[in-house]
Design a protein around this motif. Structure first.
Motif, mmCIF file in Angstrom:
data_model
loop_
_atom_site.group_PDB
_atom_site.id
_atom_site.type_symbol
_atom_site.label_atom_id
_atom_site.label_comp_id
_atom_site.label_asym_id
_atom_site.label_seq_id
_atom_site.Cartn_x
_atom_site.Cartn_y
_atom_site.Cartn_z
ATOM 1 N N GLY A 180 45.748 2.482 -66.976
ATOM 2 C CA GLY A 180 44.908 1.335 -66.653
ATOM 3 C C GLY A 180 45.009 0.882 -65.221
ATOM 4 O O GLY A 180 44.192 0.110 -64.740
ATOM 5 N N LEU A 194 44.722 1.243 -61.208
ATOM 6 C CA LEU A 194 43.826 2.005 -60.331
ATOM 7 C C LEU A 194 44.633 2.979 -59.482
ATOM 8 O O LEU A 194 45.804 2.747 -59.194
ATOM 9 C CB LEU A 194 43.034 1.040 -59.440
ATOM 10 N N VAL A 221 46.635 -5.636 -56.526
ATOM 11 C CA VAL A 221 45.259 -5.134 -56.606
ATOM 12 C C VAL A 221 44.223 -6.232 -56.824
ATOM 13 O O VAL A 221 43.231 -6.328 -56.103
ATOM 14 C CB VAL A 221 45.130 -4.129 -57.766
ATOM 15 N N TRP A 222 44.452 -7.071 -57.820
ATOM 16 C CA TRP A 222 43.385 -7.942 -58.297
ATOM 17 C C TRP A 222 43.271 -9.253 -57.532
ATOM 18 O O TRP A 222 42.209 -9.868 -57.525
ATOM 19 C CB TRP A 222 43.558 -8.214 -59.794
ATOM 20 N N GLN A 240 42.317 -10.677 -54.882
ATOM 21 C CA GLN A 240 41.594 -10.407 -53.640
ATOM 22 C C GLN A 240 41.011 -11.670 -53.010
ATOM 23 O O GLN A 240 40.400 -11.605 -51.948
ATOM 24 C CB GLN A 240 40.494 -9.371 -53.887
ATOM 25 N N LEU A 270 41.491 -5.137 -49.989
ATOM 26 C CA LEU A 270 40.462 -4.206 -50.453
ATOM 27 C C LEU A 270 39.204 -4.270 -49.603
ATOM 28 O O LEU A 270 38.595 -3.236 -49.305
ATOM 29 C CB LEU A 270 40.137 -4.506 -51.923
ATOM 30 N N ALA A 271 38.818 -5.471 -49.172
ATOM 31 C CA ALA A 271 37.603 -5.601 -48.373
ATOM 32 C C ALA A 271 37.720 -4.839 -47.054
ATOM 33 O O ALA A 271 36.726 -4.514 -46.424
ATOM 34 C CB ALA A 271 37.289 -7.070 -48.114
ATOM 35 N N SER A 301 39.897 -2.074 -46.990
ATOM 36 C CA SER A 301 40.449 -0.787 -47.429
ATOM 37 C C SER A 301 41.858 -0.550 -46.888
ATOM 38 O O SER A 301 42.246 0.580 -46.625
ATOM 39 C CB SER A 301 39.538 0.379 -47.013
ATOM 40 N N LEU A 350 42.783 3.276 -47.050
ATOM 41 C CA LEU A 350 42.140 4.100 -48.072
ATOM 42 C C LEU A 350 40.909 4.747 -47.448
ATOM 43 O O LEU A 350 39.978 4.059 -47.039
ATOM 44 C CB LEU A 350 41.724 3.238 -49.262
ATOM 45 N N VAL A 351 40.946 6.053 -47.338
ATOM 46 C CA VAL A 351 39.822 6.790 -46.759
ATOM 47 C C VAL A 351 38.806 7.088 -47.857
ATOM 48 O O VAL A 351 37.598 6.976 -47.668
ATOM 49 C CB VAL A 351 40.311 8.096 -46.107
ATOM 50 N N THR A 352 39.319 7.495 -49.005
ATOM 51 C CA THR A 352 38.519 7.558 -50.227
ATOM 52 C C THR A 352 39.387 6.874 -51.278
ATOM 53 O O THR A 352 40.511 6.470 -50.987
ATOM 54 C CB THR A 352 38.234 9.003 -50.673
ATOM 55 N N ARG A 353 38.869 6.787 -52.509
ATOM 56 C CA ARG A 353 39.682 6.088 -53.505
ATOM 57 C C ARG A 353 40.932 6.879 -53.872
ATOM 58 O O ARG A 353 41.855 6.348 -54.477
ATOM 59 C CB ARG A 353 38.854 5.750 -54.741
ATOM 60 N N ARG A 359 44.617 11.640 -61.862
ATOM 61 C CA ARG A 359 45.215 10.370 -62.266
ATOM 62 C C ARG A 359 46.727 10.503 -62.409
ATOM 63 O O ARG A 359 47.464 9.532 -62.284
ATOM 64 C CB ARG A 359 44.611 9.957 -63.613
#
Lengths: 156, 292
Positions: free
Chosen positions: B30, B32, B135-136, B138, B182-183, B185, B224-227, B261
């Motif tokens: 669960g 990310l 993570v959350w 934000q 996150l905004a 990255s 983060l360049v990609t996820r 994953r």
């Protein structure tokens, strides 16, 4: 000819969108749970209303077949979900829409949503945004707005 | 030494208290991608050099997760291998273990220890997330904050004493703050560690120059360049306790790739500075991590 018209009418009827009624609530953009971006940069990054519609459909279609979360959407009003999600993203991306849905808290009430379900939602939405070729940095700017809604969604 | 089980028990108790009152479904996974960090050489979830506030494993507050790692650092005169695992409980408590093997290769001969002489160390770690969600959360600048402890036991007591080290076992305490912006990255971490460890503990704890714990800092910054791809840099200060050989700070430039994953590969250019009189120990680090 008559048979053709009847068939066409029937086909048209099957795609009429019918939402189920919900208890009355006060409509407000604040219900969207996030403030909109400024300017039109994000709206363009998501390819406007066509792009957002494709992302919403791509996300919802994935959620419905995603083993981790599909059960949550059984007996859920998917048409209403598509419409309100479109409005919510359009509002947040500053696309000029009003959000007419309920608050995040009340719209997720008694759904038993857990953090892992939100993780699945983010991944399905990321896949839909990738399909739409939304730039990764723009994806993250939107997800940052949505992530903070977690505490209004999980455990309601 | 009675303080260790007590601290451990307190952590488990706090974790139990922090569990939600409502009985959620227990479930695996669960989290990310990459938000649990990778495995640091000390075994805790983090970057390669730094321990982060992230809790190991792919679990959320509703489950148990874990990770295993193999890390190899090749330097001009030495190499360091770290093998270990960590368990994350409810994204709240982390229990970790790492075994480190420091191979002196031909330098061992030059140091009079014998060619291929190895220093070994076991690292037992525990970490407790106090506040924040990496993570959350934000809509706030509050990072995820955790406290941790790493008890290290090195095996070369006689050599450690001979070079001026005071003890062959020691305990590090750290406070770590990790934030995903996150905004932008960006992933940022800052950690303060109270430690006596000489070269992570492989050369013992405390020394003729400095016997007590000192406050050292670790920092990581990644984008983060990609996820599934995080690139960045880390810096870790180290004590300089031993008179026989100067010890300086370490840094690395890393790329962590979440292949699936459950599998992540980290590659890094790593500079440990001088080690045991051998200058400029710079080389490549490769780490493989499996997680659930």
């Amino acid at each position: 000819m008559i048979a053709f018209i009847l068939a066409a009418a029937l086909a048209a009827q099957t795609i009429v969108i019918r939402e189920e009624p919900v208890a009355p609530y006060v409509q407000a953009d604040a219900n969207a749970g996030a403030s909109p971006f400024k300017g039109d940069g994000m709206w363009r990054a998501f390819h406007g209303s066509d792009g957002v519609a494709r992302i919403v459909d791509g996300t919802v279609d994935r959620l419905l077949v995603d083993k981790r979360v599909a059960d949550i959407f059984k007996s859920h009003d998917i048409e209403r979900l598509r419409r309100t999600l479109n409005e919510q993203l359009c509002y947040i991306l500053n696309g000029g829409c009003s959000y007419t849905g309920r608050t995040m808290q009340s719209s997720h009430k008694d759904m038993g949503i857990q953090t892992a379900d939100l993780g699945a939602l983010v991944e399905d939405m990321q896949a839909a945004m990738r399909d739409e070729h939304v730039e990764f940095a723009a994806q993250n700017r939107l997800l940052a707005k949505l992530a903070a809604m977690k505490r209004d969604v999980v455990g309601q | 030494m009675t303080s260790r089980p007590l601290l451990f028990g307190t952590m488990l108790l706090l974790a139990a208290l922090a569990s939600p009152a409502v009985a959620n479904d227990r479930r695996d996974g669960g989290k990310l991608l990459l938000t649990g960090g990778v495995s640091s050489i000390d075994g805790a979830a983090g970057g390669g050099l730094a321990s982060w506030a992230s809790i190991a494993g792919n679990e959320t507050e509703d489950g148990i997760g874990g990770s295993v790692h193999v890390t190899y650092l090749a330097l001009p005169d030495f190499d360091l291998t770290s093998v270990g695992g960590a368990i994350g409980i409810n994204d709240r408590v982390e229990i970790s273990y790492a075994h480190q093997i420091f191979d002196t290769r031909s330098a061992g001969f030059a140091l009079g220890l014998g060619r291929g002489f190895t220093f070994n160390q076991d690292v037992f770690g525990a970490k407790l997330r106090l506040i924040g969600d990496v993570v959350w959360d934000q809509d706030t600048l509050l990072p995820q904050i955790a406290i941790g402890v790493q008890h290290k036991r090195a095996d070369r007591r006689a050599v450690i004493r001979a070079v001026g080290g005071r003890e062959s076992a020691g305990t590090d305490f750290y406070l770590s703050a990790t934030k995903l912006l996150l905004a932008r990255s960006l992933v940022l971490d800052a950690t303060v560690r109270l430690t006596k460890a000489n070269q992570f503990g492989l050369l013992g704890f405390g020394g003729d120059k400095q016997a007590d714990r000192t406050a050292q800092v670790e920092g990581s910054a990644g984008m983060l360049v990609t996820r599934s791809l995080l690139v960045g840099a880390e810096y870790r200060t180290k004590p300089d306790n031993l008179g026989f050989a100067r010890e300086s700070d370490a840094y690395d430039l890393f790329a962590a790739w979440s292949v699936t994953r459950h599998v992540a590969i980290t590659a890094a250019y790593t500079d440990l500075g001088p080690v045991a009189t051998f200058e400029k120990q710079r080389g490549g680090l490769l780490s493989l991590q499996g997680s659930f």
